[in-house]
Design a protein around this motif. Structure first.
Motif, PDB file in Angstrom:
ATOM      1  N   TYR A  29       0.707  -1.172   0.068  1.00 17.83           N
ATOM      2  CA  TYR A  29       0.100   0.036  -0.019  1.00 17.83           C
ATOM      3  C   TYR A  29       1.106   1.208  -0.046  1.00 17.83           C
ATOM      4  CZ  TYR A  29      -4.764   1.925   0.318  1.00 17.83           C
ATOM      5  OH  TYR A  29      -6.051   2.401   0.329  1.00 17.83           O
ATOM      6  N   GLY A  30       1.875   1.172  -0.949  1.00 15.65           N
ATOM      7  CA  GLY A  30       2.583   2.473  -1.220  1.00 15.65           C
ATOM      8  C   GLY A  30       1.944   3.088  -2.472  1.00 15.65           C
ATOM      9  N   ALA A  32       2.350   2.860  -5.670  1.00 16.04           N
ATOM     10  CA  ALA A  32       1.950   2.076  -6.823  1.00 16.04           C
ATOM     11  C   ALA A  32       0.598   1.215  -6.384  1.00 16.04           C
ATOM     12  CB  ALA A  32       3.025   0.865  -7.051  1.00 16.04           C
ATOM     13  N   GLY A  33       0.635   0.775  -5.172  1.00 19.77           N
ATOM     14  CA  GLY A  33      -0.629   0.261  -4.831  1.00 19.77           C
ATOM     15  C   GLY A  33      -1.947   1.123  -4.293  1.00 19.77           C
ATOM     16  N   THR A  53       2.937  -3.816   6.692  1.00 19.94           N
ATOM     17  CA  THR A  53       3.126  -3.118   7.997  1.00 19.94           C
ATOM     18  C   THR A  53       1.653  -2.869   8.350  1.00 19.94           C
ATOM     19  OG1 THR A  53       2.999  -1.053   6.726  1.00 19.94           O
ATOM     20  CG2 THR A  53       5.361  -2.005   6.970  1.00 19.94           C
ATOM     21  N   ALA A  59       7.271   3.533   1.441  1.00 22.13           N
ATOM     22  CA  ALA A  59       8.552   4.728   1.330  1.00 22.13           C
ATOM     23  C   ALA A  59       7.932   5.970   0.975  1.00 22.13           C
ATOM     24  CB  ALA A  59       9.617   4.000   0.331  1.00 22.13           C
ATOM     25  N   ALA A  60       6.875   5.776   0.201  1.00 22.31           N
ATOM     26  CA  ALA A  60       6.241   7.089  -0.471  1.00 22.31           C
ATOM     27  C   ALA A  60       5.854   8.066   0.514  1.00 22.31           C
ATOM     28  CB  ALA A  60       5.042   6.526  -1.485  1.00 22.31           C
ATOM     29  N   MET A  62       7.137   8.373   3.189  1.00 16.97           N
ATOM     30  CA  MET A  62       8.271   9.021   3.918  1.00 16.97           C
ATOM     31  C   MET A  62       9.177  10.059   2.907  1.00 16.97           C
ATOM     32  SD  MET A  62       9.506   5.607   5.671  1.00 16.97           S
ATOM     33  CE  MET A  62      11.150   6.453   6.132  1.00 16.97           C
ATOM     34  N   SER A  63       8.747   9.970   1.582  1.00 18.83           N
ATOM     35  CA  SER A  63       9.525  10.431   0.646  1.00 18.83           C
ATOM     36  C   SER A  63       9.435  11.899   0.756  1.00 18.83           C
ATOM     37  CB  SER A  63       9.331   9.891  -0.727  1.00 18.83           C
ATOM     38  OG  SER A  63       8.062  10.414  -1.248  1.00 18.83           O
ATOM     39  N   GLY A 176      11.733  13.166   5.333  1.00 13.22           N
ATOM     40  CA  GLY A 176      12.100  11.697   5.695  1.00 13.22           C
ATOM     41  C   GLY A 176      11.038  11.169   6.790  1.00 13.22           C
ATOM     42  N   THR A 240       5.368  -4.050  -4.085  1.00 14.86           N
ATOM     43  CA  THR A 240       5.842  -4.163  -2.780  1.00 14.86           C
ATOM     44  C   THR A 240       7.243  -3.508  -2.733  1.00 14.86           C
ATOM     45  OG1 THR A 240       6.963  -6.294  -3.784  1.00 14.86           O
ATOM     46  CG2 THR A 240       4.815  -6.759  -2.355  1.00 14.86           C
ATOM     47  N   ILE A 271      10.751  -8.988  -2.453  1.00  9.46           N
ATOM     48  CA  ILE A 271       9.859 -10.010  -2.530  1.00  9.46           C
ATOM     49  C   ILE A 271       8.806 -10.315  -3.692  1.00  9.46           C
ATOM     50  CG2 ILE A 271       8.132  -9.064  -1.055  1.00  9.46           C
ATOM     51  CD1 ILE A 271       8.618 -12.689  -1.012  1.00  9.46           C
ATOM     52  N   GLY A 456       5.511   0.186  -9.669  1.00 13.18           N
ATOM     53  CA  GLY A 456       6.383   0.764  -8.676  1.00 13.18           C
ATOM     54  C   GLY A 456       7.848   0.160  -8.832  1.00 13.18           C
ATOM     55  N   GLY A 470      12.037  12.111  -8.599  1.00  9.81           N
ATOM     56  CA  GLY A 470      10.372  11.982  -8.926  1.00  9.81           C
ATOM     57  C   GLY A 470      10.067  11.007  -9.942  1.00  9.81           C
TER      58      GLY A 470
HETATM   59  C1  LIG Z   1      13.294   9.771   2.626  1.00 13.07           C
HETATM   60  C2  LIG Z   1      12.975   9.218   1.220  1.00 13.07           C
HETATM   61  C3  LIG Z   1      12.904  10.140  -0.054  1.00 13.07           C
HETATM   62  C4  LIG Z   1      12.454   9.983  -1.058  1.00 13.07           C
HETATM   63  N1  LIG Z   1      11.972  11.172  -2.128  1.00 13.07           N
HETATM   64  C5  LIG Z   1      11.569  10.643  -3.431  1.00 13.07           C
HETATM   65  C6  LIG Z   1      11.141  11.512  -4.134  1.00 13.07           C
HETATM   66  O1  LIG Z   1      11.266  12.789  -3.650  1.00 13.07           O
HETATM   67  N2  LIG Z   1      10.590  11.360  -5.551  1.00 13.07           N
HETATM   68  C7  LIG Z   1      10.575  10.016  -5.567  1.00 13.07           C
HETATM   69  O2  LIG Z   1      10.051   9.553  -7.010  1.00 13.07           O
HETATM   70  N3  LIG Z   1      11.012   9.058  -4.924  1.00 13.07           N
HETATM   71  C8  LIG Z   1      11.475   9.212  -3.806  1.00 13.07           C
HETATM   72  N4  LIG Z   1      11.742   8.257  -2.759  1.00 13.07           N
HETATM   73  C9  LIG Z   1      11.758   6.986  -3.146  1.00 13.07           C
HETATM   74  C10 LIG Z   1      10.161   6.634  -3.354  1.00 13.07           C
HETATM   75  O3  LIG Z   1       9.585   6.659  -2.216  1.00 13.07           O
HETATM   76  C11 LIG Z   1      10.080   5.025  -3.480  1.00 13.07           C
HETATM   77  O4  LIG Z   1      10.934   4.549  -4.583  1.00 13.07           O
HETATM   78  C12 LIG Z   1       8.531   4.672  -4.057  1.00 13.07           C
HETATM   79  O5  LIG Z   1       7.799   4.991  -2.795  1.00 13.07           O
HETATM   80  C13 LIG Z   1       8.426   3.198  -4.719  1.00 13.07           C
HETATM   81  O6  LIG Z   1       6.966   3.021  -4.570  1.00 13.07           O
HETATM   82  P1  LIG Z   1       6.249   1.602  -4.365  1.00 13.07           P
HETATM   83  O7  LIG Z   1       5.051   1.889  -4.527  1.00 13.07           O
HETATM   84  O8  LIG Z   1       7.060   0.872  -5.223  1.00 13.07           O
HETATM   85  O9  LIG Z   1       6.845   1.388  -2.889  1.00 13.07           O
HETATM   86  P2  LIG Z   1       6.467   1.837  -1.525  1.00 13.07           P
HETATM   87  O10 LIG Z   1       5.711   3.269  -1.852  1.00 13.07           O
HETATM   88  O11 LIG Z   1       7.440   1.851  -0.570  1.00 13.07           O
HETATM   89  O12 LIG Z   1       5.204   0.838  -1.281  1.00 13.07           O
HETATM   90  C14 LIG Z   1       5.498  -0.663  -1.179  1.00 13.07           C
HETATM   91  C15 LIG Z   1       4.693  -1.044   0.151  1.00 13.07           C
HETATM   92  O13 LIG Z   1       4.486  -2.508  -0.112  1.00 13.07           O
HETATM   93  C16 LIG Z   1       4.926  -3.041   1.359  1.00 13.07           C
HETATM   94  N5  LIG Z   1       5.137  -4.456   1.352  1.00 13.07           N
HETATM   95  C17 LIG Z   1       6.535  -4.772   1.094  1.00 13.07           C
HETATM   96  N6  LIG Z   1       6.544  -6.109   0.977  1.00 13.07           N
HETATM   97  C18 LIG Z   1       5.476  -6.616   1.197  1.00 13.07           C
HETATM   98  C19 LIG Z   1       4.855  -7.888   1.615  1.00 13.07           C
HETATM   99  N7  LIG Z   1       5.547  -9.045   1.586  1.00 13.07           N
HETATM  100  N8  LIG Z   1       3.602  -8.004   1.598  1.00 13.07           N
HETATM  101  C20 LIG Z   1       2.677  -6.844   1.785  1.00 13.07           C
HETATM  102  N9  LIG Z   1       3.234  -5.663   1.534  1.00 13.07           N
HETATM  103  C21 LIG Z   1       4.375  -5.432   1.347  1.00 13.07           C
HETATM  104  C22 LIG Z   1       5.737  -2.224   1.850  1.00 13.07           C
HETATM  105  O14 LIG Z   1       5.484  -2.084   3.113  1.00 13.07           O
HETATM  106  C23 LIG Z   1       5.220  -0.737   1.539  1.00 13.07           C
HETATM  107  O15 LIG Z   1       4.128  -0.152   2.126  1.00 13.07           O
HETATM  108  C24 LIG Z   1      12.348   8.586  -1.366  1.00 13.07           C
HETATM  109  C25 LIG Z   1      12.327   7.517  -0.547  1.00 13.07           C
HETATM  110  C26 LIG Z   1      12.616   8.059   0.676  1.00 13.07           C
HETATM  111  C27 LIG Z   1      12.706   6.806   1.814  1.00 13.07           C
END
Ligand SMILES: Cc1cc2nc3c(=O)[nH]c(=O)nc-3n(C[C@H](O)[C@H](O)[C@H](O)COP(=O)(O)OP(=O)(O)OC[C@H]3O[C@@H](n4cnc5c(N)ncnc54)[C@H](O)[C@@H]3O)c2cc1C
Length: 490
Positions: A29-30, A32-33, A53, A59-60, A62-63, A176, A240, A271, A456, A470
């Motif tokens: 649930y970041g 992409a989710g 969690t 991470a999104a 906190m970003s 952060g 994920t 994963i 994602g 971004g």
């Molecule tokens: C401090 C910081 C600053 C950043 N700044 C930027 C920015 O300004 N711009 C930018 O583009 N990117 C930035 N990023 C990177 C960006 O946040 C991530 O790359 C982005 O959120 C990825 O998206 P996602 O949906 O793939 O992952 P996420 O947003 O992290 O979501 C993934 C979710 O999947 C869950 N998950 C993982 N494993 C499992 C499992 N086995 N079962 C169920 N759920 C699971 C996680 O807990 C999480 O909630 C930053 C990151 C950080 C930490």
């Protein structure tokens, strides 16, 4: 590290009772989710999100919140920025290469204006204010910034420079912790909830379920150590995150990031990539990395960066992540910032989102360049030669060697200082599952794996060799939406 013993898919016939069921099951649930869930629900699907969690965000949330968009978005237009999808495509193809997925870059640039409007329609706020200073982020809630070196050499000669780092407005921002990313995720998850999207927390994906035809029909997860079975009537969306915290995968694919994950969260254990690999999924750009250099861009831009041989290697007004990538990948992670006293004082008087980095004094201070190079340990004459050449052209306000913009070119005087930036980099992984423009996970044969979608950082998005701030929230949300729509229609 993941505690998953096995990622082998399970046969549907062996599952027995389903604990949960939905049309579309989104895992993670970041960003992409959340975007996948919204679009799947809007397309009429019953949607269930599984999150490892105790809450949404990933991470999104906190970003910093940069979303890389352009081509003439409403925010760009309101701020008088000229851009076009073609101009954006030219820049991204150069800055994110070599080896970008050209179809994805084209698609992303063509859809960027609509994607911005869509985010606004979901309640994501953007303030009509431009921040034009060097930095990682704006210091306050400004909505637009250069976030990829569009206005630095060599890219400012390839495409017409346009700022494309779009930032959700954030009052009381804490980088952060609660930054622009939180202001992106809160409206998205509120929207999802209002559309009837259900979420189950503390549920951790273990493996996929497939029927006799090979179609993905569900997932096996764990909650507090207990097995949970979830049936997906139409499709599963993997969202994920990256593999930045999977030590074995980092060792195998991105060894330069060993012991230096940054801008990622521990839940990014790869994963989603592994469960799909177990079904024969194709991977792309597994070596691609984002790299930050932990230093204040306001200071960097006013000095010169030299490598372990005392030579300049990148224009100092470059996007900081390009500096990080160049330092880690091409300069053995060795960098020194040379800056004179007057320039340092000027930098320390500027507003910066990286001001905390300034608390650290220079590593060496000297009355002459000769003395400084001896203190750093360079062979006699090396740094003197570098500075002599730099100053010779800087006197005329130019940098013919690397193309730093005239506004930042000043001869280096004395007293002079150096910061030891060796080892001061960290980053996250950008490679992952190969997906098509509908976010279908592609099998090694080239055909999509039925019932399986991803978006994602568990996928390879628009980045290959380079990065722009971004790109992750950008392609994660853009292709998250596609995944949701395609899964709902599956
Ligand atoms: C401090 C910081 C600053 C950043 N700044 C930027 C920015 O300004 N711009 C930018 O583009 N990117 C930035 N990023 C990177 C960006 O946040 C991530 O790359 C982005 O959120 C990825 O998206 P996602 O949906 O793939 O992952 P996420 O947003 O992290 O979501 C993934 C979710 O999947 C869950 N998950 C993982 N494993 C499992 C499992 N086995 N079962 C169920 N759920 C699971 C996680 O807990 C999480 O909630 C930053 C990151 C950080 C930490």
């Amino acid at each position: 590290m993941s505690d998953v013993a096995s990622v082998q898919p399970e046969r549907e016939a062996a599952v027995g009772v389903w604990d949960h069921e939905a049309d579309v099951v989104v895992v993670g649930y970041g960003v992409a989710g959340a975007t996948a869930a919204i679009e799947a629900a809007r397309a009429g699907a019953d949607v269930l999100v599984l999150e490892r969690t105790g809450g949404w965000g990933g991470a999104a949330a906190m970003s910093g919140g940069f979303i890389y968009l352009g081509g003439g978005t409403a925010l760009q237009k309101a701020l008088g920025v000229e851009d076009s999808p073609e101009n954006m495509e030219k820049f991204l193809t150069a800055a994110l290469g070599p080896g970008v997925d050209a179809a994805k870059i084209h698609d992303y640039c063509q859809g960027s204006v609509e994607h911005f409007d869509w985010l606004v329609a979901q309640g994501v706020p953007f303030k009509e204010e431009f921040w034009g200073e060097p930095g990682w982020e704006p210091p306050a809630d400004q909505g637009l910034m250069f976030s990829g070196g569009e206005n630095a050499a060599p890219y400012n000669t390839i495409a017409s420079p346009a700022p494309r780092g779009h930032l959700p407005q954030m009052a009381d921002k804490h980088t952060g912790d609660k930054g622009g990313g939180y202001m992106l995720m809160k409206p998205l998850t509120d929207t999802a909830e209002s559309l009837g999207v259900r979420a189950e927390y503390d549920v951790r994906l273990q493996r996929l379920v497939v029927d006799e035809s090979g179609r993905v029909t569900g997932v096996i997860a764990k909650r507090y150590g207990k097995r949970v079975t979830v049936r997906a009537r139409r499709g599963v969306v993997l969202a994920t995150g990256s593999f930045a915290y999977n030590q074995e995968m980092v060792e195998a694919f991105t060894p330069l990031l060993i012991d230096r994950p940054a801008a990622a969260i521990e839940e990014h254990d790869g994963i989603g990539i592994r469960v799909a690999q177990a079904l024969g999924a194709q991977l792309a750009h597994m070596d691609a990395i984002e790299v930050a250099i932990f230093a204040d861009p306001q200071v960097i831009v006013r000095g010169i960066l030299v490598n372990g041989r005392g030579q300049r290697y990148i224009p100092e007004d470059s996007y900081p992540s390009h500096i990080g990538q160049s330092t880690l990948i091409r300069q053995h992670n060795e960098a020194y910032l040379i800056i004179d006293e007057a320039a340092l004082e000027e930098a320390n008087g500027t507003v910066s989102s990286s001001a905390a980095m300034r608390a650290q004094p220079p590593t060496w201070v000297a009355e002459s360049v000769e003395e400084l190079e001896a203190e750093i340990g360079f062979p006699a004459g090396v740094l003197q030669a570098t500075i002599e050449v730099y100053n010779r052209h800087a006197a005329a306000g130019t940098d013919p060697l690397l193309g730093k913009k005239p506004q930042w070119v000043e001869p280096i005087g004395t007293p002079v200082a150096a910061y030891d930036l060796r080892g001061r980099t960290g980053g996250f992984t950008l490679g992952g599952l190969r997906t098509d423009l509908d976010s279908r996970v592609v099998h090694v044969s080239g055909a999509p794996i039925p019932g399986l979608f991803a978006a994602g950082r568990c996928t390879s998005g628009i980045c290959a060799g380079g990065y722009v701030s971004g790109a992750s929230l950008g392609d994660g949300s853009f292709y998250g939406r596609r995944a949701g729509r395609a899964a709902a229609a599956s």
